[in-house]
Write a protein that holds these residues in place. Structure first.
Motif, PDB file in Angstrom:
ATOM      1  N   TYR A 138      32.747  36.171  88.726  1.00 31.57           N
ATOM      2  CA  TYR A 138      32.898  35.683  87.289  1.00 31.57           C
ATOM      3  C   TYR A 138      34.294  34.930  86.886  1.00 31.57           C
ATOM      4  O   TYR A 138      34.512  34.152  85.939  1.00 31.57           O
ATOM      5  CB  TYR A 138      32.852  36.962  86.189  1.00 31.57           C
ATOM      6  CG  TYR A 138      33.783  38.129  86.361  1.00 31.57           C
ATOM      7  CD1 TYR A 138      35.215  37.808  85.753  1.00 31.57           C
ATOM      8  CD2 TYR A 138      33.688  39.216  86.780  1.00 31.57           C
ATOM      9  CE1 TYR A 138      36.214  38.738  86.128  1.00 31.57           C
ATOM     10  CE2 TYR A 138      34.687  40.147  86.675  1.00 31.57           C
ATOM     11  CZ  TYR A 138      35.722  39.774  86.232  1.00 31.57           C
ATOM     12  OH  TYR A 138      36.902  40.897  86.547  1.00 31.57           O
ATOM     13  N   TYR A 146      33.360  42.888  84.236  1.00 29.10           N
ATOM     14  CA  TYR A 146      33.438  42.028  82.939  1.00 29.10           C
ATOM     15  C   TYR A 146      32.234  41.492  82.806  1.00 29.10           C
ATOM     16  O   TYR A 146      31.758  40.217  83.405  1.00 29.10           O
ATOM     17  CB  TYR A 146      34.497  40.920  83.443  1.00 29.10           C
ATOM     18  CG  TYR A 146      34.762  39.852  82.281  1.00 29.10           C
ATOM     19  CD1 TYR A 146      35.784  40.235  81.280  1.00 29.10           C
ATOM     20  CD2 TYR A 146      34.266  38.549  82.438  1.00 29.10           C
ATOM     21  CE1 TYR A 146      35.832  39.189  80.263  1.00 29.10           C
ATOM     22  CE2 TYR A 146      34.894  37.628  81.410  1.00 29.10           C
ATOM     23  CZ  TYR A 146      35.413  37.934  80.311  1.00 29.10           C
ATOM     24  OH  TYR A 146      35.795  37.107  79.381  1.00 29.10           O
ATOM     25  N   TYR A 147      31.341  42.112  81.847  1.00 32.38           N
ATOM     26  CA  TYR A 147      30.254  41.872  81.574  1.00 32.38           C
ATOM     27  C   TYR A 147      29.824  42.266  80.263  1.00 32.38           C
ATOM     28  O   TYR A 147      30.519  42.946  79.435  1.00 32.38           O
ATOM     29  CB  TYR A 147      28.896  42.283  82.387  1.00 32.38           C
ATOM     30  CG  TYR A 147      28.784  43.563  82.670  1.00 32.38           C
ATOM     31  CD1 TYR A 147      27.870  44.401  82.015  1.00 32.38           C
ATOM     32  CD2 TYR A 147      29.666  44.394  83.541  1.00 32.38           C
ATOM     33  CE1 TYR A 147      27.585  45.895  82.286  1.00 32.38           C
ATOM     34  CE2 TYR A 147      29.397  45.902  83.689  1.00 32.38           C
ATOM     35  CZ  TYR A 147      28.730  46.686  82.959  1.00 32.38           C
ATOM     36  OH  TYR A 147      28.631  47.811  83.175  1.00 32.38           O
ATOM     37  N   SER A 148      28.868  41.539  79.488  1.00 27.22           N
ATOM     38  CA  SER A 148      28.801  41.577  78.077  1.00 27.22           C
ATOM     39  C   SER A 148      28.541  43.141  77.701  1.00 27.22           C
ATOM     40  O   SER A 148      29.149  43.405  76.643  1.00 27.22           O
ATOM     41  CB  SER A 148      27.641  40.767  77.572  1.00 27.22           C
ATOM     42  OG  SER A 148      27.656  39.334  77.874  1.00 27.22           O
ATOM     43  N   SER A 203      35.893  45.237  78.189  1.00 23.06           N
ATOM     44  CA  SER A 203      36.473  44.364  79.096  1.00 23.06           C
ATOM     45  C   SER A 203      36.264  43.119  78.163  1.00 23.06           C
ATOM     46  O   SER A 203      36.671  41.938  78.454  1.00 23.06           O
ATOM     47  CB  SER A 203      35.589  43.996  80.132  1.00 23.06           C
ATOM     48  OG  SER A 203      34.283  43.704  80.097  1.00 23.06           O
ATOM     49  N   THR A 204      35.862  43.251  76.949  1.00 20.44           N
ATOM     50  CA  THR A 204      35.847  41.742  75.950  1.00 20.44           C
ATOM     51  C   THR A 204      37.192  40.844  76.159  1.00 20.44           C
ATOM     52  O   THR A 204      37.079  39.731  76.239  1.00 20.44           O
ATOM     53  CB  THR A 204      35.516  42.321  74.611  1.00 20.44           C
ATOM     54  OG1 THR A 204      34.371  43.109  74.665  1.00 20.44           O
ATOM     55  CG2 THR A 204      35.084  40.950  73.726  1.00 20.44           C
ATOM     56  N   ASN A 252      40.374  38.423  79.442  1.00 21.24           N
ATOM     57  CA  ASN A 252      40.766  36.954  79.632  1.00 21.24           C
ATOM     58  C   ASN A 252      41.954  36.655  78.946  1.00 21.24           C
ATOM     59  O   ASN A 252      43.049  36.065  79.514  1.00 21.24           O
ATOM     60  CB  ASN A 252      39.866  35.947  79.370  1.00 21.24           C
ATOM     61  CG  ASN A 252      39.307  35.798  78.060  1.00 21.24           C
ATOM     62  OD1 ASN A 252      39.200  36.876  77.423  1.00 21.24           O
ATOM     63  ND2 ASN A 252      39.063  34.598  77.599  1.00 21.24           N
ATOM     64  N   THR A 293      34.119  34.014  83.197  1.00 20.73           N
ATOM     65  CA  THR A 293      32.614  33.659  82.670  1.00 20.73           C
ATOM     66  C   THR A 293      32.043  35.100  82.295  1.00 20.73           C
ATOM     67  O   THR A 293      31.599  35.735  83.183  1.00 20.73           O
ATOM     68  CB  THR A 293      31.772  32.597  83.699  1.00 20.73           C
ATOM     69  OG1 THR A 293      32.560  31.805  83.774  1.00 20.73           O
ATOM     70  CG2 THR A 293      30.500  32.274  82.866  1.00 20.73           C
ATOM     71  N   ARG A 294      31.730  35.287  81.064  1.00 18.18           N
ATOM     72  CA  ARG A 294      31.131  36.527  80.750  1.00 18.18           C
ATOM     73  C   ARG A 294      29.696  36.566  80.394  1.00 18.18           C
ATOM     74  O   ARG A 294      29.171  35.977  79.556  1.00 18.18           O
ATOM     75  CB  ARG A 294      31.821  37.019  79.451  1.00 18.18           C
ATOM     76  CG  ARG A 294      31.531  38.497  78.878  1.00 18.18           C
ATOM     77  CD  ARG A 294      32.407  38.813  77.544  1.00 18.18           C
ATOM     78  NE  ARG A 294      32.179  40.214  77.158  1.00 18.18           N
ATOM     79  CZ  ARG A 294      32.825  41.317  77.416  1.00 18.18           C
ATOM     80  NH1 ARG A 294      33.305  41.217  78.660  1.00 18.18           N
ATOM     81  NH2 ARG A 294      32.401  42.208  76.822  1.00 18.18           N
ATOM     82  N   SER A 331      25.751  38.554  80.466  1.00 20.40           N
ATOM     83  CA  SER A 331      25.277  39.810  80.230  1.00 20.40           C
ATOM     84  C   SER A 331      24.338  40.319  81.676  1.00 20.40           C
ATOM     85  O   SER A 331      24.199  39.425  82.763  1.00 20.40           O
ATOM     86  CB  SER A 331      23.901  39.712  79.443  1.00 20.40           C
ATOM     87  OG  SER A 331      23.072  38.969  79.568  1.00 20.40           O
TER      88      SER A 331
END
Length: 213
Positions: free
Chosen positions: A122, A151-153, A158-159, A162, A171-172, A174
Motif C-alpha cells: 500500500y 492498512y485496509y478499510s 489504521s485509519t 498516514n 493507498t487505503r 478494502s
C-alpha cells in the motif's frame, strides 16, 4: 495548517530510512512475526521441491534470512527501496542476495516460486498495478504471491496512520479491492484471511494467489 502538514509529509522510502536508523525496523519485525509465520506456513504447506523466494520490501532482511535457512530454499532475495535498510540487511547477512530498488520498476533476473511481502504494497500509488507487475514479471508458472496488509478499510485503528507516520503515499483499499486486484492480475485460487484479530483490531489481511501455468 493543512498545507504545513502536507509539506511535512515524507515519501515512504525516506520514512523507512529513518526507521532503519532508529531501530524501529527491528521492533516492526517482532510485531509482524505472527502474521509472517502464518503466511510462510501457508505458502510452504506440503512443499517437497526446492524453491526460490523473494521478499518484496524486505527491510532489514529478517524474512530473507529466515527463508534462506530453510532446507529447501535454493535462493532467497530481498528487495527494498531504502538504501539504509539494504545496507543493514547486508551487514547481517552475506549468504543471501539484496537489491536496493523501487518495487514498481524492478524485475528479477529469474522468476521465482514464492513472492512474499508484509506491510508494503500500500506504500505505492497503484497497488493493483504492482500486483499485476509481480504476477507477470516475478512469478514462475505455478508460483505464489502472498502479501500481508494492516492498512485496509475494514481495520479501523489504521485509519489515521498516514498522518501519524507522516507518510505521503499510503493507498487505503478494502478487502474486496485487494481480492479484485489479485483476480484481475491473472492469479488463480485467490483467497484471503485475517491473522491476529482482537477487540477492534481486524487483524492482518493476508491475500494470496497462484500464477497460472
Amino acid at each position: 495548517k493543512i498545507t504545513s502538514q502536507l509539506n511535512d509529509m515524507k515519501l515512504p522510502i525516506d520514512v523507512f530510512t529513518d526507521w532503519a536508523k532508529d531501530g524501529r525496523d527491528e521492533r516492526m519485525a517482532r510485531g509482524h512475526a505472527d502474521s509472517v509465520n502464518s503466511m510462510i506456513d501457508f505458502a510452504l504447506e506440503g512443499q517437497v521441491d526446492p524453491f526460490t523466494f523473494i521478499d518484496a520490501g524486505c527491510g532489514n532482511g529478517w524474512v530473507v534470512r529466515m527463508m534462506g535457512n530453510h532446507q529447501l530454499c535454493k535462493r532467497a532475495t530481498g528487495v527494498d527501496g531504502s538504501e539504509q535498510m539494504i545496507k543493514k540487511a547486508i551487514s547481517f547477512d552475506s549468504d543471501n542476495t539484496y537489491h536496493c530498488a523501487d518495487l514498481v520498476d524492478w524485475i528479477p533476473n529469474k522468476k521465482v516460486d514464492i513472492v512474499h511481502s508484509m506491510e508494503v504494497f500500500y506504500y505505492v500509488k497503484d497497488p493493483i498495478g504492482l500486483i499485476h507487475r509481480v504476477a507477470n514479471h516475478w512469478l514462475k508458472p505455478g508460483g505464489r504471491l502472498i502479501i500481508g496488509i494492516d492498512y485496509y478499510s475494514e481495520n479501523e485503528p489504521s485509519t489515521s496512520w498516514n498522518k501519524e507516520c507522516g507518510i505521503s503515499i499510503m493507498t487505503r483499499l478494502s478487502e474486496a479491492e485487494w481480492l479484485s486486484g489479485f483476480n484481475s492480475s491473472g492469479l488463480i485460487d485467490v483467497l484471503c484471511w485475517r491473522v491476529g484479530a482482537k477487540d477492534d483490531w481486524a487483524g492482518t489481511l493476508v491475500v494470496t494467489g497462484l500464477m497460472h501455468y
